[in-house]
Design an enzyme around this catalytic site. Structure first.
Site, PDB file in Angstrom:
ATOM      1  N   GLU A  63     -77.569-104.145 -17.985  1.00 26.46           N
ATOM      2  CA  GLU A  63     -77.637-102.684 -18.064  1.00 26.46           C
ATOM      3  C   GLU A  63     -78.905-102.156 -17.397  1.00 26.46           C
ATOM      4  OE1 GLU A  63     -75.046-101.158 -18.794  1.00 26.46           O
ATOM      5  OE2 GLU A  63     -74.003-102.916 -19.571  1.00 26.46           O
TER       6      GLU A  63
ATOM      7  N   HIS B 230     -78.310-101.613 -13.824  1.00 20.93           N
ATOM      8  CA  HIS B 230     -77.737-100.313 -13.481  1.00 20.93           C
ATOM      9  C   HIS B 230     -78.831 -99.240 -13.400  1.00 20.93           C
ATOM     10  CE1 HIS B 230     -73.612-101.556 -13.495  1.00 20.93           C
ATOM     11  NE2 HIS B 230     -73.608-101.896 -14.773  1.00 20.93           N
TER      12      HIS B 230
END
Length: 246
Positions: free
Chosen positions: A116, A119
């Site tokens: 994550e 991202h």
């Protein structure tokens, strides 16, 4: 699935000679692929969730270190309920980690948290595929909600333009899934690299983390394959519709 069944019922009762819609084979195939990939992903995550990381950091702590090392200080890290509901929200610059990741010290948890973070780094670096994916979200959502209803309406009312609009909207949703693939694979590659560069994980742990992220990435591949099979079914049904009217 109800719409699919209604489509079959429609054909069976319009004298097209279909006692059974053979295109259901495509739906079954898509379901089997998705189920197998999901089982593999859950089994891999479960296995490495039991392996505690040598660094002893939680997913949230690892995410904070990774973001700081990347020079990102304006992204909040929050806890979100659910299993594997982890995601990065670019519009609010929030990284949300699930129950199994936020406070867990396993290499699976840290790997997902690092993914994550990947991202977040993509967003900070203006990674083009991520920007493209964000731009087509409204169209993809619209397409996923209305493609089958419009297609079915085209069949019921014998109105071919509605069939084609339904197919085009479905293609928009499929395009979103296809663009998602490089975004997810790149985020995993960034995660593994950052885990190594920050010293959060050693080589052996990274090998286990790579298996977790690869299994997770395959769920996106399975989704694309499933949608391609659905698109093939739409095309076959629209072709049968055209032959019926000829």
């Amino acid at each position: 699935m109800m719409l699919l069944a209604q489509t079959d019922f429609y054909y069976a009762n319009r004298g097209m000679g279909w006692g059974f819609d053979g295109t259901y084979v495509l739906i079954i195939l898509a379901f089997l692929i998705s189920a197998l990939v999901s089982v593999k992903m859950n089994a891999t995550f479960s296995k490495y969730s039991k392996v505690r990381s040598y660094c002893g950091m939680t997913g949230a702590q690892a995410a904070q270190r990774i973001l700081s090392s990347a020079g990102i200080y304006d992204v909040r890290i929050e806890h979100v309920s659910g299993k594997l509901t982890d995601h990065y929200d670019p519009s609010n610059k929030v990284l949300r980690l699930s129950d199994a990741v936020y406070g867990n010290t396993s290499i699976a948890a840290i790997g997902v948290a690092a993914h994550e973070c990947g991202h977040a780094v993509q967003h900070a670096r203006n990674y083009v595929p991520l920007s493209v994916r964000s731009a087509i979200v409204p169209v993809a959502n619209f397409g996923s909600q209305l493609s089958w209803p419009l297609f079915l309406a085209g069949l019921i009312f014998s109105f071919r333009p509605l069939l084609m609009i339904g197919i085009l909207l479905f293609c928009a949703a499929l395009l979103f899934q296809i663009v998602t693939l490089p975004v997810e694979f790149n985020a995993s590659a960034r995660a593994l690299r950052m885990l190594d560069e920050t010293g959060i994980m050693g080589k052996q742990e990274i090998r286990g983390t790579k298996k977790v992220l690869r299994a997770a990435a395959m769920t996106y591949v399975a989704a694309v394959i499933g949608s391609l099979l659905q698109l093939l079914r739409l095309l076959i049904l629209s072709g049968a519709f055209r032959r019926r009217d000829d």
